[in-house]
Motif scaffolding. Sequence first.
Motif, mmCIF file in Angstrom:
data_model
loop_
_atom_site.group_PDB
_atom_site.id
_atom_site.type_symbol
_atom_site.label_atom_id
_atom_site.label_comp_id
_atom_site.label_asym_id
_atom_site.label_seq_id
_atom_site.Cartn_x
_atom_site.Cartn_y
_atom_site.Cartn_z
ATOM 1 N N ARG A 122 -5.205 6.333 5.816
ATOM 2 C CA ARG A 122 -6.256 7.126 6.432
ATOM 3 C C ARG A 122 -7.336 6.223 7.035
ATOM 4 O O ARG A 122 -7.835 6.468 8.144
ATOM 5 C CB ARG A 122 -6.872 8.067 5.398
ATOM 6 C CG ARG A 122 -7.904 9.036 5.971
ATOM 7 C CD ARG A 122 -8.503 9.876 4.864
ATOM 8 N NE ARG A 122 -7.465 10.603 4.139
ATOM 9 C CZ ARG A 122 -7.664 11.214 2.970
ATOM 10 N NH1 ARG A 122 -8.855 11.189 2.410
ATOM 11 N NH2 ARG A 122 -6.673 11.847 2.379
ATOM 12 N N THR A 123 -7.666 5.148 6.317
ATOM 13 C CA THR A 123 -8.659 4.194 6.829
ATOM 14 C C THR A 123 -8.146 3.494 8.079
ATOM 15 O O THR A 123 -8.893 3.303 9.056
ATOM 16 C CB THR A 123 -9.004 3.158 5.749
ATOM 17 O OG1 THR A 123 -9.505 3.827 4.585
ATOM 18 C CG2 THR A 123 -10.049 2.173 6.250
ATOM 19 N N LYS A 164 0.793 -1.220 0.000
ATOM 20 C CA LYS A 164 0.000 0.000 0.000
ATOM 21 C C LYS A 164 0.832 1.281 0.000
ATOM 22 O O LYS A 164 0.357 2.319 -0.466
ATOM 23 C CB LYS A 164 -0.925 0.002 1.219
ATOM 24 C CG LYS A 164 -1.914 -1.144 1.245
ATOM 25 C CD LYS A 164 -2.889 -1.096 0.078
ATOM 26 C CE LYS A 164 -3.931 -2.186 0.178
ATOM 27 N NZ LYS A 164 -4.909 -2.140 -0.955
ATOM 28 N N HIS A 166 -2.406 11.811 1.498
ATOM 29 C CA HIS A 166 -3.458 11.405 0.560
ATOM 30 C C HIS A 166 -3.532 9.888 0.384
ATOM 31 O O HIS A 166 -4.256 9.426 -0.511
ATOM 32 C CB HIS A 166 -3.223 12.073 -0.803
ATOM 33 C CG HIS A 166 -3.178 13.573 -0.734
ATOM 34 N ND1 HIS A 166 -4.283 14.346 -0.431
ATOM 35 C CD2 HIS A 166 -2.136 14.451 -0.911
ATOM 36 C CE1 HIS A 166 -3.950 15.625 -0.432
ATOM 37 N NE2 HIS A 166 -2.652 15.720 -0.713
ATOM 38 N N ASN A 167 -2.832 9.154 1.213
ATOM 39 C CA ASN A 167 -2.898 7.690 1.126
ATOM 40 C C ASN A 167 -4.183 7.213 1.804
ATOM 41 O O ASN A 167 -4.316 7.288 3.023
ATOM 42 C CB ASN A 167 -1.672 7.055 1.799
ATOM 43 C CG ASN A 167 -1.595 5.560 1.547
ATOM 44 O OD1 ASN A 167 -2.467 4.794 1.944
ATOM 45 N ND2 ASN A 167 -0.532 5.136 0.884
ATOM 46 N N GLU A 168 -5.134 6.735 0.986
ATOM 47 C CA GLU A 168 -6.447 6.360 1.501
ATOM 48 C C GLU A 168 -6.372 5.168 2.452
ATOM 49 O O GLU A 168 -7.136 5.084 3.426
ATOM 50 C CB GLU A 168 -7.391 6.033 0.332
ATOM 51 C CG GLU A 168 -8.849 5.848 0.733
ATOM 52 C CD GLU A 168 -9.450 7.112 1.326
ATOM 53 O OE1 GLU A 168 -10.348 6.972 2.187
ATOM 54 O OE2 GLU A 168 -9.018 8.232 0.941
ATOM 55 N N TRP A 169 -5.468 4.243 2.173
ATOM 56 C CA TRP A 169 -5.346 3.050 3.022
ATOM 57 C C TRP A 169 -4.892 3.422 4.432
ATOM 58 O O TRP A 169 -5.459 2.965 5.423
ATOM 59 C CB TRP A 169 -4.373 2.069 2.393
ATOM 60 C CG TRP A 169 -4.212 0.786 3.143
ATOM 61 C CD1 TRP A 169 -5.115 -0.232 3.228
ATOM 62 C CD2 TRP A 169 -3.075 0.382 3.920
ATOM 63 N NE1 TRP A 169 -4.621 -1.254 4.004
ATOM 64 C CE2 TRP A 169 -3.362 -0.901 4.447
ATOM 65 C CE3 TRP A 169 -1.850 0.969 4.221
ATOM 66 C CZ2 TRP A 169 -2.461 -1.597 5.248
ATOM 67 C CZ3 TRP A 169 -0.950 0.271 5.021
ATOM 68 C CH2 TRP A 169 -1.267 -0.985 5.530
#
Length: 689
Positions: free
Chosen positions: A364-365, A317, A359-362
Amino acid sequence: MSFNSIEDAEKFYISYGKIAGFSVRKSSTKYHNIDGSKELYMRDFVCSKEGFKNPSTSNPKHTRGHTRLGCRAKISFIKDDQRWKVRSLVEGHAHVLCTPRKTHLLRSHREVTNVQKSLIDTFRGSNVSTAQTMSIMGSESGGFGEIGCTERDVRNYLAKSRDNLRDYDAELFLNHFKEKKEMSSSYYFAYEVDEGNRLTHCFWADSDARMAYAHFGDVVVFDTTYSTNKYSLICAPFTGVNHHFQSINFGCGLLKDEKINSFLWLFEKWREAMGCSPPKAFITDQDAAIGAAIAHVFPDVCHRFCIWHIMKKLTEKVSPIAYRSDFLEPFKECVYGSETSDEFDEKWMGLINKFELEHNEWLRTLYNIREKWIPLFFKNTFMAGMRSSQRSEAQNSIFDKYFNKTHSLLEFIHLFERALERQRYNELVADHGTLDKTPDIVTCFPIELQMAKRYTHKLFQMFQKEVVSSMQYGSMLKHSEGQEQIYIVKRAGDSSKVREIFYNSSNHEIACSCCKFENEGIPCSHILVVLRNNFIDYLPENLILERWTTTAKAKTVYDDDGVEFQVHTASSKWKGKKNRLIARGFTECLHDAPEEVCNAAEEMLDDLQKMKASYSASGSNTLLQSRSTSVPSSINVYPPNVSKTKGSGKRLKGGKEIAMEDMGKRRTCSVCGKKEKHNARTCPKLKEM
């Protein structure tokens, strides 16, 4: 009582030891000198626990323990007129005798039967794996080898169920459960079919699994695995950890898909089978359907995600940053080493900002669900030393040795039960080892000797490390109010990590800020140093978790109908009880009996041993007959359709694996000497020249 030879006398005492529950070994001998040659005229046989261990031979690196406990039980034979007679007998033992289930683990009673010898010769040189050989030989109690089935019997049995009974697969699969239910009222199974009467869901749990949950069901790992049968049904075992820190099974299910309704059905049936309170914690992977089902069926359970699965995805990721040591090591320290939420937030945001990963969505989740997987947020919850579903995957690796995706349902359930037998046999060996051997003590503290007698060997080794580590710490009183004190504990020469210990001297209530006892159930070294400095030589009972002790399975467990769970079938219990009654009667009959009676008993024993050998050599097919694969008169449930799950078909490769394979295919650039996605004509170094 007299014997023709010393070998016969030895066999007699070994047979007596097997019935009584102790192991035998040779001791002193005496010889006559007759015409320059030695002739044996006296020999002693003692309990294997006679004498004491020589301290000079102790090796602190070895954790096998020792068996010598100073037992004085012995028998002495003397030769008189070409007959060997009992000279003296001491019956009292200084230790707990072994139960009938474990006598075969004692050294003097270990043996390989004639059937097993023939099977070893059969498999030698073949392509059959060791695990398959052991499975067919039935080295554990109740196996094929124990009742004399040959390798041909087993293979014919499995081949028959695969080739001739294909259309009856699901019906035979369920008939197997019905037979189990008839044999034991504590056996539980449930299933579901679709509109076409095809099997879709199934769950089962035997009395061993239900009893294991009653003892060790505080933490449950749930994981779905694949490729266990030819229908691609999802195998979903419930797994826990016992008092030897071994994996144990709490039941298993087969599902047609991974939708929420399937998991809801499975969890409802599992809760119904277990019958008692829900677990304290559930560990699963990040599956939305599983999470929703757990929240509905077990709303008050602490549900945690497998941290191992999450960390495994890191390189995929956030690659290529994840390969940099200045990111990977601080990230692990942030995940595993943070002790407060503020400390975690500071470290996490520092890494995000430093490497521009906003901006890394993974990521952030992961931050939004940090309470579900970061150890800091559930350190006050008992997790039995587990933070990932690897415990379940370790169990699945055992199952993988027994079955694969080509097996029918009937083959699957038989081999699944063989795998469970192996797992439970390992627990039996660990139980025997804990009772048979005494662990070595490495310090002079009474608390170590106390817990050597209470903990199982595996847990004592973990506790012993804490005892040794406590010698590196010092404590200082920070605050005192009445009988309540707060201590500061830190390692000598290291002030970076300071622990606070709360201690109430009136009831010995004690807690450490590291929360090791709350999370793992083992007192930490910080608690031990405070107890020692307060002259408390023995661990208080409120710091001894019963589930880690040798008596963890001592309590009686009942099902919903008030019936006691039985680990073994009634026939096996009656057989053991009948054997003990016969042995007791035999001993009482020979006590102070005339020599003629003793001689007759000796001849009878020889005849019985010959009879047993003949039965073992001929082999009995009782098991195969009871598990016959006769064709049912009708089909009520049809085999399932092949499921299309996320685990079926071609395996999906992760980003790290793809990158490594891609790296291996690249050619080395002759300009820069690196394996990159360019060659000598397109090398970036050419632009710099």
